[in-house]
Design a protein around this motif. Structure first.
Motif, PDB file in Angstrom:
ATOM      1  N   ILE A  34      71.767   9.912  95.129  1.00  0.00           N
ATOM      2  CA  ILE A  34      71.909  10.847  94.017  1.00  0.00           C
ATOM      3  C   ILE A  34      71.254  12.182  94.363  1.00  0.00           C
ATOM      4  CG2 ILE A  34      69.795  10.026  92.859  1.00  0.00           C
ATOM      5  CD1 ILE A  34      71.297  10.445  90.169  1.00  0.00           C
ATOM      6  N   THR A  35      71.878  13.250  93.927  1.00  0.00           N
ATOM      7  CA  THR A  35      71.344  14.599  94.087  1.00  0.00           C
ATOM      8  C   THR A  35      71.450  15.274  92.732  1.00  0.00           C
ATOM      9  OG1 THR A  35      72.154  14.659  96.359  1.00  0.00           O
ATOM     10  CG2 THR A  35      71.521  16.757  95.373  1.00  0.00           C
ATOM     11  N   LEU A  36      70.336  15.782  92.225  1.00  0.00           N
ATOM     12  CA  LEU A  36      70.359  16.356  90.890  1.00  0.00           C
ATOM     13  C   LEU A  36      69.386  17.517  90.763  1.00  0.00           C
ATOM     14  CD1 LEU A  36      68.537  13.911  88.425  1.00  0.00           C
ATOM     15  CD2 LEU A  36      68.318  13.781  90.885  1.00  0.00           C
ATOM     16  N   VAL A  37      69.728  18.409  89.856  1.00  0.00           N
ATOM     17  CA  VAL A  37      68.895  19.571  89.572  1.00  0.00           C
ATOM     18  C   VAL A  37      68.068  19.294  88.330  1.00  0.00           C
ATOM     19  CG1 VAL A  37      68.872  22.053  89.104  1.00  0.00           C
ATOM     20  CG2 VAL A  37      70.667  21.068  90.543  1.00  0.00           C
ATOM     21  N   TYR A  38      66.786  19.597  88.399  1.00  0.00           N
ATOM     22  CA  TYR A  38      65.887  19.475  87.254  1.00  0.00           C
ATOM     23  C   TYR A  38      65.519  20.862  86.740  1.00  0.00           C
ATOM     24  CZ  TYR A  38      64.741  14.621  88.638  1.00  0.00           C
ATOM     25  OH  TYR A  38      64.782  13.289  88.946  1.00  0.00           O
ATOM     26  N   GLN A  39      65.466  20.991  85.443  1.00  0.00           N
ATOM     27  CA  GLN A  39      64.901  22.184  84.811  1.00  0.00           C
ATOM     28  C   GLN A  39      64.037  21.739  83.645  1.00  0.00           C
ATOM     29  OE1 GLN A  39      66.622  25.411  81.861  1.00  0.00           O
ATOM     30  NE2 GLN A  39      67.380  25.833  83.916  1.00  0.00           N
ATOM     31  N   ALA A 169      63.770  33.375  89.721  1.00  0.00           N
ATOM     32  CA  ALA A 169      63.719  34.839  89.659  1.00  0.00           C
ATOM     33  C   ALA A 169      63.469  35.345  88.241  1.00  0.00           C
ATOM     34  CB  ALA A 169      65.016  35.420  90.207  1.00  0.00           C
ATOM     35  N   GLY A 170      63.028  34.459  87.348  1.00  0.00           N
ATOM     36  CA  GLY A 170      62.695  34.889  85.995  1.00  0.00           C
ATOM     37  C   GLY A 170      63.836  34.839  85.007  1.00  0.00           C
ATOM     38  N   TRP A 219      70.378  28.007  92.283  1.00  0.00           N
ATOM     39  CA  TRP A 219      70.001  27.630  90.921  1.00  0.00           C
ATOM     40  C   TRP A 219      68.914  28.519  90.318  1.00  0.00           C
ATOM     41  CZ3 TRP A 219      73.257  24.729  88.511  1.00  0.00           C
ATOM     42  CH2 TRP A 219      74.030  23.797  89.223  1.00  0.00           C
ATOM     43  N   GLY A 220      67.901  28.825  91.078  1.00  0.00           N
ATOM     44  CA  GLY A 220      66.790  29.575  90.493  1.00  0.00           C
ATOM     45  C   GLY A 220      66.901  31.071  90.612  1.00  0.00           C
ATOM     46  N   SER A 221      67.838  31.558  91.424  1.00  0.00           N
ATOM     47  CA  SER A 221      67.883  32.989  91.720  1.00  0.00           C
ATOM     48  C   SER A 221      69.110  33.689  91.165  1.00  0.00           C
ATOM     49  CB  SER A 221      67.824  33.189  93.243  1.00  0.00           C
ATOM     50  OG  SER A 221      68.899  32.505  93.876  1.00  0.00           O
TER      51      SER A 221
END
Length: 313
Positions: A34-39, A169-170, A219-221
């Motif tokens: 599994i590959t997943l993004v957390y926020q 990146a805010g 994802w973050g930028s």
């Protein structure tokens, strides 16, 4: 190792959203690739830890407290027992857990609470374990637990594998969360996923392609509105097979004008992306009209993980 009377510590821990989840076949170790993004998002449980010679004990109040185990099955107790064994102390503690994160909702509430217990106990027992060491322990409690130690955003690569931290990146992600009346068992959702795989031609190669796409996404930028097409969850289909109302629930967000609608985790919370705080208020009002939801709330991310609110001697 004797433990003197401890101060009381209060911690706050956020929920999480998964902007993308990619699931591969079941592996020989019994876990899925599994590959997943957390926020981490601004919806919080609060955990207060105090000394108790008869501990560990736990009291749970707040949202869905009747759905949460009040004994050693609770991940807070499991986390305390694991850390105690690791550092050689007796877990003579009482936990007061105030829930604001819905249970069985795909928002990681139980895992978040376990992370708060690890950090709180580490401080009270003066164990001096680093965040990295706590994450290693956390991985033995549950796949999501390590993420909540620091929060913000990260990519998970599966059972006991290190997180990939994401630089941010805010940019602010604003969510409206709709929680259906019925929750879903993670185990049941993955079993249904396996059943679907058996009936289709989806193979390892296709998963690896989707996995690489997840890893390559900024994802973050990047502003969230530029990532709308990347918000996908491979567990949505099996979850809708188990809970048909999910299709109606996700459609409610789209009809109300959400930028994107997706299910978080293994369900059943539906996350609707808003373009602004004002847009979120409008979405919330519209979505609340749909009787498929028992709770509708707003949250934003990313936020930091476990935070110490107060220590009283």
């Amino acid at each position: 190792m004797a433990v003197s009377p401890l101060p009381t510590i209060t911690l706050q821990v956020p929920a999480k959203i998964n902007p993308q989840i990619r699931v591969g076949p079941l592996q020989q170790d019994g876990y899925h690739d599994i590959t997943l993004v957390y926020q981490a998002i601004s919806l919080y449980d609060t955990l207060t830890i105090s000394h108790n010679l008869d501990g560990p004990t736990i009291q749970v109040t707040g949202m869905d407290s009747d759905r949460v185990p009040h004994d050693e099955r609770n991940l807070v107790i499991k986390a305390a027992n694991m850390l105690a064994a690791h550092v050689g102390v007796e877990p003579q503690l009482h936990f007061e857990l105030v829930k604001c994160i819905p249970s069985e909702a795909g928002l990681g509430g139980g895992s978040a609470d376990a992370a708060a217990a690890l950090i709180g106990c580490n401080i009270l027992w003066k164990s001096n374990l680093t965040s990295s060491e706590l994450m290693d322990l956390a991985a033995h409690i549950g796949e999501d637990v390590p993420f909540f130690i620091e929060g913000i955003m990260a990519i998970g690569l599966g059972h006991k594998k290190p997180l990939i931290k994401l630089e941010t990146a805010g940019y602010k992600w604003i969510w409206v969360l709709g929680v259906p009346h019925q929750g879903l068992s993670t185990k049941a959702v993955f079993q249904e996923y396996d059943s679907i795989l058996e009936r289709t031609s989806t193979g390892e190669e296709e998963y690896l392609s989707r996995r690489q796409g997840c890893l390559d996404t900024p994802w973050g930028s990047c502003p969230p509105e530029e990532l709308i097409d990347d918000l996908e969850n491979d567990l949505e289909l099996p979850s809708m097979q188990l809970l048909p109302d999910l299709r109606i629930a996700l459609g409610a967000g789209s009809s109300a004008g959400a930028l994107a609608s997706l299910m978080s985790g293994s369900g059943s919370t539906c996350a609707f992306l808003a373009e602004s705080e004002e847009h979120a208020k409008i979405l919330k009002e519209e979505i609340q009209k749909n009787e498929v939801f028992r709770e509708v709330m707003t949250a934003s991310g990313p936020v930091r993980g476990v935070k110490v609110l107060e220590t009283v001697s």
